[in-house]
Scaffold this active site. Structure first.
Site, short mmCIF file in Angstrom:
data_model
loop_
_atom_site.label_atom_id
_atom_site.label_comp_id
_atom_site.label_asym_id
_atom_site.label_seq_id
_atom_site.Cartn_x
_atom_site.Cartn_y
_atom_site.Cartn_z
N ASP A 122 0.84 -1.19 0.00
CA ASP A 122 0.00 0.00 0.00
C ASP A 122 0.88 1.24 0.00
O ASP A 122 1.82 1.35 0.81
CB ASP A 122 -0.91 0.00 1.23
CG ASP A 122 -2.06 0.99 1.08
OD1 ASP A 122 -2.49 1.23 -0.06
OD2 ASP A 122 -2.53 1.51 2.10
N HIS A 129 -3.57 14.11 0.47
CA HIS A 129 -3.79 13.26 1.65
C HIS A 129 -2.60 13.35 2.61
O HIS A 129 -2.78 13.54 3.82
CB HIS A 129 -3.99 11.81 1.21
CG HIS A 129 -4.06 10.83 2.34
ND1 HIS A 129 -5.07 10.83 3.28
CD2 HIS A 129 -3.22 9.82 2.70
CE1 HIS A 129 -4.88 9.86 4.15
NE2 HIS A 129 -3.76 9.24 3.83
N GLU A 194 -10.05 4.06 3.82
CA GLU A 194 -9.17 4.73 2.88
C GLU A 194 -9.64 4.34 1.48
O GLU A 194 -9.60 3.17 1.10
CB GLU A 194 -7.70 4.36 3.08
CG GLU A 194 -7.15 4.88 4.42
CD GLU A 194 -5.63 4.86 4.48
OE1 GLU A 194 -5.01 4.19 3.63
OE2 GLU A 194 -5.08 5.50 5.40
N GLU A 196 -9.19 3.92 -2.19
CA GLU A 196 -7.98 3.74 -2.98
C GLU A 196 -8.27 3.03 -4.30
O GLU A 196 -9.35 2.46 -4.50
CB GLU A 196 -6.95 2.91 -2.19
CG GLU A 196 -6.67 3.44 -0.79
CD GLU A 196 -5.51 2.73 -0.12
OE1 GLU A 196 -4.73 2.05 -0.82
OE2 GLU A 196 -5.38 2.85 1.12
N ASP A 228 -8.94 0.32 2.21
CA ASP A 228 -7.96 -0.13 3.20
C ASP A 228 -8.42 0.35 4.58
O ASP A 228 -8.04 1.43 5.03
CB ASP A 228 -6.58 0.43 2.85
CG ASP A 228 -5.48 -0.21 3.69
OD1 ASP A 228 -5.59 -1.41 3.99
OD2 ASP A 228 -4.52 0.49 4.04
N ARG A 232 -7.39 4.08 13.41
CA ARG A 232 -6.47 5.21 13.59
C ARG A 232 -5.88 5.27 15.00
O ARG A 232 -4.72 5.70 15.17
CB ARG A 232 -7.20 6.52 13.29
CG ARG A 232 -7.72 6.62 11.87
CD ARG A 232 -6.61 6.57 10.84
NE ARG A 232 -7.14 6.80 9.49
CZ ARG A 232 -6.41 6.72 8.39
NH1 ARG A 232 -5.12 6.40 8.47
NH2 ARG A 232 -6.96 6.93 7.21
N GLN A 235 -3.26 2.55 15.16
CA GLN A 235 -2.16 2.96 14.29
C GLN A 235 -1.30 4.05 14.92
O GLN A 235 -0.07 4.01 14.84
CB GLN A 235 -2.74 3.44 12.96
CG GLN A 235 -1.71 3.91 11.95
CD GLN A 235 -2.35 4.47 10.68
OE1 GLN A 235 -3.57 4.43 10.53
NE2 GLN A 235 -1.54 4.99 9.78
N LYS A 248 -3.77 -1.68 10.42
CA LYS A 248 -4.10 -1.84 9.00
C LYS A 248 -4.36 -3.29 8.60
O LYS A 248 -5.10 -3.54 7.65
CB LYS A 248 -2.93 -1.32 8.15
CG LYS A 248 -2.65 0.16 8.28
CD LYS A 248 -3.61 0.95 7.42
CE LYS A 248 -3.15 2.39 7.28
NZ LYS A 248 -4.04 3.16 6.37
N THR A 252 -8.62 -5.57 4.32
CA THR A 252 -8.60 -4.68 3.17
C THR A 252 -9.60 -5.24 2.16
O THR A 252 -9.50 -6.41 1.78
CB THR A 252 -7.21 -4.62 2.53
OG1 THR A 252 -6.27 -4.12 3.48
CG2 THR A 252 -7.21 -3.72 1.30
#
Length: 407
Positions: A122, A129, A194, A196, A228, A232, A235, A248, A252
């Site tokens: 990723d 961003h 996310e 993507e 994804d 937070r 993380q 993460k 996904t």
């Protein structure tokens, strides 16, 4: 190339003759996954087509597999030949009688992961961003770290937790640091998305070799939409000094349908100018991205429209960087762009940006304020792109609903 299809309704939707994405499906009568190509609201059964000896003998075995790996490994000559044959078959009314029986309504199919994911990488390729997160996390410093405009920043994800669209997402648990400094363990309270775009490798390489940006189309089979999912709070506590891990790796999601690169030929668009000029291994003879207009819906409410054309690092540069050290490619490798965000507030492809760290709630559903994802929330990401016909195609959507954390 034919412009219209004999399949009813195909010409007015996102899955017309100029698209023809590939996927894996099954039915109640035949529960074993098999490959198909989507045309309108129908799936053309490629296994049945191969059994009928439609394809050349050396191609047929690939369509008896349960995933796209065998076909993707054959490379661009096979991809182009099959695409040409399918376009003719589905575009010429002379083939209607013999082919209609091979169509399965999408509504009666169960979709599966379209390919076995070999590795997952990723990236962090959107300047908007990266700048937004820099301002959120480092308000007293420059938003972009010194290396960001010199290389496509990325990390290795967990291939085994890449799941097809529609798979429920269980809220992850992990360590979190509270505002008072106390360390706690429990379900993530700042669960995010996310939005993507992912690219799927078809042709692998030998260990010790790299791939030039100009050889992107010789290795990459197609594109899928990606969500994804990101915890937070987990993380934020874990990522120093080695980067993302448990925040993460829990899930996904990718779309059911892989859009061939050839279907995106009309969507090529000039990529943003780069300053400073990148090192030679990242320079492109023909520098382009893809004009994909994305949409993020939170409980049915559209909350963002991220523009993929503005990505600072292109997919070709991502591929070049992830192989420049000699790391080999394998069929089924998936690499994703990182969150797609634009310069405007309604173009932010993650909720941490959209709500500015949770300080600015958004209204979703029936007037419900949200900062981060709550149990039962559903997020759907879609995208459209210009088609060779002058219309548009729609990439296969990716959706997921949050379930409570396991006890």
């Amino acid at each position: 190339m034919n412009a219209t299809s004999w399949v009813d309704g195909a010409d007015t939707g996102p899955y017309g003759l100029h698209h023809l994405p590939y996927g894996a499906f099954s039915t109640a009568k035949d529960p074993a996954p098999r490959l198909g190509v989507r045309i309108g609201d129908q799936i053309l059964d490629l296994r049945a087509l191969a059994t009928g000896q439609f394809f050349l003998p050396w191609i047929r075995p690939a369509f008896h597999e349960q995933g796209l790996g065998g076909f993707m490994a054959m490379g661009p000559p096979a991809w182009r030949l099959v695409r040409h044959q399918l376009t003719e078959l589905l575009g010429d009314a002379r083939y209607r009688d013999q082919s209609e029986t091979l169509l399965v309504p999408v509504a009666k199919a169960r979709m599966h992961l379209p390919f076995q994911v070999a590795d997952y990488v990723d990236f962090y390729a959107s300047e908007h961003h990266a700048t937004n997160l820099g301002r959120l996390f480092r308000p007293d410093s420059e938003p972009l770290l010194p290396n960001w405009k010199h290389l496509p920043v990325g990390y290795h994800g967990r291939a085994g937790t890449v799941v097809p669209s529609g798979t429920p997402i269980v809220r992850p648990r992990g360590q979190r640091k509270a505002p008072d400094g106390a360390i706690a363990f429990g379900p993530s309270a700042r669960l995010d998305i996310e939005a993507e775009v992912g690219f799927v490798v078809g042709v692998g390489t030998e260990l010790g070799t790299g791939v030039s940006p100009d050889d992107f189309a010789e290795h990459v089979f197609g594109a899928v939409l990606v969500n994804d999912w990101s915890a937070r709070d987990i993380q934020a506590w874990e990522y120093v000094p080695l980067g993302p891990f448990l925040g993460k790796s829990f899930a996904t999601s990718i779309g059911h349908w892989v859009t061939p690169l050839d279907a995106l030929a009309a969507a090529k668009a000039p990529a943003p100018a780069q300053d400073p000029e990148p090192l030679p291994y990242l320079r492109e003879t023909d520098r382009y991205g893809f004009d994909l207009s994305m949409s993020v819906r939170w409980n049915g409410t559209e909350v963002a429209r991220p523009p993929f054309a503005g990505m600072y690092w292109t997919p070709a540069q991502m591929l070049a960087h992830m192989t420049v050290n000699g790391a080999s490619l394998r069929t089924g490798d998936l690499f994703a762009s990182g969150t797609v965000s634009g310069p405007d507030a309604d173009q932010r492809g993650s909720f941490i940006e959209l709500t500015w760290g949770g300080k600015e709630p958004v209204e979703v559903g029936e007037g419900s304020p949200r900062t981060f994802l709550e149990d039962g929330d559903t997020v759907t990401i879609t995208a459209t792109a210009p088609a060779a016909s002058g219309g548009t195609i729609g990439l296969g959507e990716v959706t997921g609903t949050i379930q409570p954390a396991l006890e």
